[in-house]
Design an enzyme around this catalytic site. Structure first.
Site, PDB file in Angstrom:
ATOM      1  N   HIS A 315       0.861  -1.190   0.000  1.00  0.00           N
ATOM      2  CA  HIS A 315       0.000   0.000   0.000  1.00  0.00           C
ATOM      3  C   HIS A 315       0.898   1.241   0.000  1.00  0.00           C
ATOM      4  CE1 HIS A 315      -2.899   2.967   1.345  1.00  0.00           C
ATOM      5  NE2 HIS A 315      -3.877   2.093   1.221  1.00  0.00           N
ATOM      6  N   ARG A 335      -6.175  10.236   0.040  1.00  0.00           N
ATOM      7  CA  ARG A 335      -5.863  10.640  -1.344  1.00  0.00           C
ATOM      8  C   ARG A 335      -7.155  10.792  -2.145  1.00  0.00           C
ATOM      9  NH1 ARG A 335      -2.961   6.202  -3.460  1.00  0.00           N
ATOM     10  NH2 ARG A 335      -3.167   5.219  -1.432  1.00  0.00           N
TER      11      ARG A 335
END
Ligand SMILES: Cc1cc2nc3c(=O)[nH]c(=O)nc-3n(C[C@H](O)[C@H](O)[C@H](O)COP(=O)(O)OP(=O)(O)OC[C@H]3O[C@@H](n4cnc5c(N)ncnc54)[C@H](O)[C@@H]3O)c2cc1C
Length: 532
Positions: A315, A335
């Site tokens: 990740h 994000r």
């Protein structure tokens, strides 16, 4: 690796209101992945020598476990208490609970055995949310295309169709169990857009979706009269019939007193989750302490076919500091809400909502090429949360309370200071080969959740794991409950263990290493288990 800027120097140079240069032209994704993604690290892969995947590529540290000796032999079974049940579910995370509930709803007697406490799992740590095509204008077909494309077209289309088709009904089922999701002011479910997808379809409960999911699943399991729960009871081996070809039960060790118990059953559902705690390629991990890949080892020794053993998800945004939080996750939701990634020079270097493997490879490139930010722990890039806060005041507090609580405890306020992040080992893309009912290639053995493979191809998109564990957990539970009873007395053996030992010997492989690992060797209990 070229040395980048120190944390102090990078912080001194950082300004949340600095004007950003346009994103530079992006390299060919395949070239980027081959050059920088950890799956392509030299020496990281090997070929399996024995078992159903002999000849296939496999990550080296995982291969050592898949080709290791069993923990037990026949002598350990003598005198062990035997319990009979219809369905044995192995694992007390989301997939295990969903499977247990579905099997019990079909009238099966269910025993759920789990390594630690019920709910100690990756599920409870999930943050960003769960995917389902529920928005007007979105479709299951679009969801399917996004899943296949992000997985580099390695996913099994039948499994992906089942996954996305289950989406809306899975959300309804969770709400029916009592799960709460964030809503828009008009009362609709609030959605976020995940990296690598074409539409907003991630529904969530703040940034602790997994905690809320596990809360309702745990309650439902505890309250169901048809389900018995054994905690602190890791499965250390499966049991087979006389020919070693069918799964008929399991051997469970007790973490409390070290004793062994036998469970005899007509179906076993593996829901043991992932393997982040193997720290492949030396990476930190976002995973819980019990994620040691046990289900893969158990299934492989039993003869089950596995897939994509050379593909793992790192990740993009694991915390780099402080040391005790190294590798802990900052959800992709940040994000998705608009936070950018910046290198030591304050430059953007990747589209933050590309699929995770691309974003991770780009971060690793920046760090290796001297554009990273160093502290005592390691190296990373900025996740620019202060800029996000400037553009959407109050958003971090409102939507990401878990992130704020975690960072505030260590003296960092992400609204004022960017967060230092680096890829962290997060998810096992492949796993045990299953069909749409969760059946493996071994009769009597089912698998669901992160331990299973074939759904996410070579890269999973955000929110598809939580959908997978509930959808396929329930599918496996229903199928396992419907499996036919064997007639007559059931003989339980370790014939498959003997077969694997013969294969190891013939292949000249060492017999010293034992698996499953159960707990990492750096935990006190893990050390003891390993010695015994
Ligand atoms: C920090 C974090 C955040 C995430 N956020 C998201 C997200 O927002 N959205 C999303 O879709 N996905 C997310 N994921 C991924 C997702 O949470 C997992 O893939 C999913 O929850 C796995 O569920 P599972 O039931 O298969 O495994 P788990 O939830 O890990 O459960 C496995 C269970 O099996 C038990 N077990 C293991 N070995 C044995 C054994 N030998 N015997 C008995 N029991 C055993 C474990 O103790 C555990 O209880 C996240 C993962 C992490 C780590």
């Amino acid at each position: 690796m070229k040395r980048g800027l120190s944390l102090q120097a990078a912080l001194a140079a950082y300004r949340a209101d600095a004007e950003l240069a346009p994103l530079p032209d992006q390299p060919d994704p395949d070239a980027l992945l081959h050059a920088y993604h950890p799956d392509y690290l030299r020496g990281s892969m090997t070929k399996l020598t024995i078992g159903a995947n002999a000849g296939a590529d496999c990550q080296r540290e995982l291969a050592d476990l898949l080709q290791a000796e069993a923990f037990i032999d026949e002598a350990d079974l003598a005198g062990a208490q035997v319990t009979d049940t219809d369905v044995l579910v192995v694992g007390g995370g989301g997939a295990g609970c969903a499977a247990a509930l579905a099997a019990a709803e079909r009238g099966a007697r269910v025993l759920l055995a789990t390594k630690l406490r019920l709910g100690d799992s990756n599920t409870v740590m999930a943050e960003g949310g769960i995917q389902a095509a529920i928005e007007p204008g979105d479709t299951a077909q679009q969801h399917m295309q996004d899943t296949l494309r992000s997985g580099h077209h390695a996913g099994d289309p039948a499994l992906v169709a089942a996954l996305v088709g289950d989406g809306p009904e899975t959300i309804r089922w969770l709400i029916h169990q009592g799960m709460q999701f964030d809503q828009t002011p008009s009362g609709d479910l609030h959605t976020r857009k995940a990296g690598g997808t074409s539409a907003p379809r991630v529904v969530h409960c703040r940034d602790y979706t997994g905690l809320e999911m596990m809360r309702v699943l745990r309650e439902a399991v505890k309250q169901h009269r048809g389900i018995e729960v054994w905690e602190q009871s890791p499965v250390v081996e499966l049991l087979s019939n006389e020919r070693g070809q069918k799964c008929v039960g399991a051997v469970l060790g007790s973490l409390a007193d070290g004793s062994m118990r036998i469970v005899r059953t007509r179906s076993v559902i593996l829901a043991t989750g992932g393997l982040g705690r193997l720290h492949l390629n030396g990476f930190p991990t976002s995973n819980h302490i019990g994620a040691t890949g046990d289900g893969l080892v158990l299934a492989y020794r039993m003869g089950a076919k596995l897939c994509e053993l050379d593909s793992f998800q790192y990740h993009p945004t694991g915390l780099v500091h402080p040391a005790h939080l190294y590798g802990k996750l900052v959800t992709e939701g940040v994000r998705a809400a608009g936070a950018l990634l910046l290198n030591a020079h304050g430059q953007r270097f990747v589209d933050e909502l590309q699929p995770r493997d691309i974003v991770s490879a780009a971060i690793i490139r920046e760090c290796r090429e001297g554009r990273g930010i160093h502290n005592d722990n390691g190296v990373g890039v900025w996740l620019d949360t202060p800029r996000l806060e400037r553009s959407q005041p109050g958003l971090l507090e409102r939507e990401f309370p878990k992130l704020l609580t975690r960072t505030r405890h260590v003296g960092i306020d992400p609204r004022r200071e960017p967060i230092l992040v680096h890829p962290t080992l997060h998810y096992q893309n492949g796993g045990v080969v299953i069909d749409v009912d969760g059946a493996t290639t071994v009769p009597g053995l089912y698998a669901a959740g992160e331990v299973a493979g074939g759904i996410h191809g070579r890269n999973r998109i955000m929110g598809n794991a939580l959908l997978d564990i509930i959808g396929f957990g329930r599918r496996a539970g229903r199928a396992a409950a419907a499996a036919e009873h064997d007639r007559g007395p059931k003989k339980i053996t370790l014939e498959h263990v003997n077969r694997a030992r013969r294969e190891l010997t013939l292949a000249g492989l060492p017999l010293e290493q034992r698996a499953p690992r159960v707990l990492p060797a750096y935990t006190a209990a893990g050390k003891d288990i390993w010695k015994s």
